[in-house]
Design a protein around this motif. Structure first.
Motif, PDB file in Angstrom:
ATOM      1  N   ASN A   1      44.676  47.478  33.846  1.00 51.33           N
ATOM      2  CA  ASN A   1      44.654  46.689  35.090  1.00 51.33           C
ATOM      3  C   ASN A   1      43.256  46.533  35.671  1.00 51.33           C
ATOM      4  O   ASN A   1      43.106  46.013  36.767  1.00 51.33           O
ATOM      5  CB  ASN A   1      45.586  47.324  36.129  1.00 51.33           C
TER       6      ASN A   1
ATOM      7  N   PRO B   1      39.542  44.756  35.337  1.00 51.47           N
ATOM      8  CA  PRO B   1      39.023  43.548  34.675  1.00 51.47           C
ATOM      9  C   PRO B   1      37.686  43.713  33.970  1.00 51.47           C
ATOM     10  O   PRO B   1      37.238  42.784  33.292  1.00 51.47           O
ATOM     11  CB  PRO B   1      38.889  42.565  35.844  1.00 51.47           C
TER      12      PRO B   1
ATOM     13  N   PRO C   1      38.032  43.538  29.936  1.00 54.21           N
ATOM     14  CA  PRO C   1      38.404  42.180  29.516  1.00 54.21           C
ATOM     15  C   PRO C   1      37.297  41.149  29.724  1.00 54.21           C
ATOM     16  O   PRO C   1      37.111  40.254  28.898  1.00 54.21           O
ATOM     17  CB  PRO C   1      39.629  41.875  30.398  1.00 54.21           C
TER      18      PRO C   1
ATOM     19  N   VAL D   1      41.395  33.360  26.624  1.00 47.27           N
ATOM     20  CA  VAL D   1      42.482  34.329  26.793  1.00 47.27           C
ATOM     21  C   VAL D   1      42.010  35.545  27.577  1.00 47.27           C
ATOM     22  O   VAL D   1      42.666  35.994  28.534  1.00 47.27           O
ATOM     23  CB  VAL D   1      43.043  34.755  25.418  1.00 47.27           C
ATOM     24  N   TRP D   2      40.869  36.088  27.185  1.00 49.58           N
ATOM     25  CA  TRP D   2      40.383  37.313  27.829  1.00 49.58           C
ATOM     26  C   TRP D   2      39.795  37.043  29.211  1.00 49.58           C
ATOM     27  O   TRP D   2      39.957  37.865  30.137  1.00 49.58           O
ATOM     28  CB  TRP D   2      39.381  38.026  26.931  1.00 49.58           C
TER      29      TRP D   2
ATOM     30  N   ARG E   1      40.762  34.624  31.245  1.00 50.03           N
ATOM     31  CA  ARG E   1      41.903  34.383  32.142  1.00 50.03           C
ATOM     32  C   ARG E   1      42.553  35.702  32.533  1.00 50.03           C
ATOM     33  O   ARG E   1      42.898  35.907  33.699  1.00 50.03           O
ATOM     34  CB  ARG E   1      42.929  33.476  31.458  1.00 50.03           C
ATOM     35  N   ARG E   2      42.701  36.601  31.563  1.00 51.30           N
ATOM     36  CA  ARG E   2      43.256  37.912  31.866  1.00 51.30           C
ATOM     37  C   ARG E   2      42.395  38.647  32.891  1.00 51.30           C
ATOM     38  O   ARG E   2      42.913  39.221  33.853  1.00 51.30           O
ATOM     39  CB  ARG E   2      43.374  38.745  30.585  1.00 51.30           C
TER      40      ARG E   2
ATOM     41  N   GLU F   1      42.804  37.450  36.433  1.00 50.59           N
ATOM     42  CA  GLU F   1      44.099  37.767  37.047  1.00 50.59           C
ATOM     43  C   GLU F   1      44.133  39.180  37.615  1.00 50.59           C
ATOM     44  O   GLU F   1      45.088  39.550  38.306  1.00 50.59           O
ATOM     45  CB  GLU F   1      45.215  37.607  36.007  1.00 50.59           C
ATOM     46  N   LEU F   2      43.092  39.981  37.333  1.00 51.41           N
ATOM     47  CA  LEU F   2      43.073  41.380  37.736  1.00 51.41           C
ATOM     48  C   LEU F   2      42.114  41.602  38.902  1.00 51.41           C
ATOM     49  O   LEU F   2      41.200  40.818  39.125  1.00 51.41           O
ATOM     50  CB  LEU F   2      42.657  42.254  36.541  1.00 51.41           C
TER      51      LEU F   2
ATOM     52  N   ARG G   1      33.200  36.684  34.918  1.00 51.70           N
ATOM     53  CA  ARG G   1      34.557  36.385  34.424  1.00 51.70           C
ATOM     54  C   ARG G   1      34.967  34.960  34.768  1.00 51.70           C
ATOM     55  O   ARG G   1      35.560  34.260  33.945  1.00 51.70           O
ATOM     56  CB  ARG G   1      35.562  37.394  34.971  1.00 51.70           C
TER      57      ARG G   1
END
Length: 202
Positions: free
Chosen positions: A96, A98, A101, A119-120, A122-123, A126-127, A144
């Motif tokens: 959880n 970021p 990532p 992908v990474w 965006r992940r 989201e954190l 990010r």
């Protein structure tokens, strides 16, 4: 830094090295001493030695897990050929957070792998950044969103790309020409009903 500043810092780091080295001679498995010894070696420009100690700290089951996490992030920077392995391990420790990532996304971006970057990134976006990390992450917070801005187009996500670009610009208010070009590009993509965009100074 002035030459005198660098000299003072160098002298301090050399003293720190002596103190930490003596501590590790007495207790080679002291996790805190391992971490700060590695950090001191890195500050002294001895990257190879620092990587060796960071690796020992990352494998040490004792001590703070946040410190282990930080050791893995720094080890990834010092050992780029094994960066993905170290960063993946860090990401699995705290799924959880970021930080890892974001750096994984940056790794794939440097390899020109835009789908994996997306992908990474965006992940990561989201954190939420945790107060449990050892150091502040202002640079990674901007990075990010920057990476998501740079990769969204390749994954057919213009709305997300536009949002990411605005977030990146908000985190780094500057005359960043590349980000501004990204914004202008995304602004010409599919219009979102009920919204408008105001660009100041362009």
């Amino acid at each position: 830094y002035t030459d005198s500043d660098r000299q003072r810092k160098g002298q301090r780091w050399q003293k720190d090295e002596e103190i930490l080295k003596r501590e590790l001679e007495c207790n080679s498995n002291n996790p805190r001493a391992q971490f700060y010894y590695a950090q001191t070696l890195a500050c002294l420009g001895r990257a190879g030695e620092a990587a060796c100690i960071y690796r020992k700290r990352a494998d040490n089951q004792r001590g703070s897990r946040a410190e282990t996490y930080e050791a893995l992030l720094r080890l990834a920077r010092l050992e780029p050929s094994n960066a993905l392995e170290h960063l993946t391990r860090a990401a699995n420790m705290f799924p959880n957070w970021p930080d890892a990532p974001t750096l994984i996304a940056h790794h794939y971006y440097s390899k020109k792998n835009r789908p994996a970057t997306f992908v990474w990134a965006r992940r990561a976006c989201e954190l939420a950044f945790s107060n449990g990390t050892l150091f502040t992450r202002k640079r990674l917070d901007q990075l990010r969103w920057d990476l998501l801005s740079a990769s969204a187009f390749y994954c057919d996500a213009p709305q997300l790309g536009r949002k990411a670009t605005l977030m990146a610009l908000g985190k780094k208010p500057s005359e960043d020409k590349r980000l501004r070009r990204n914004f202008r590009f995304y602004a010409t993509q599919e219009h979102i009903p009920g919204t408008c965009v105001l660009v100041v100074g362009t």
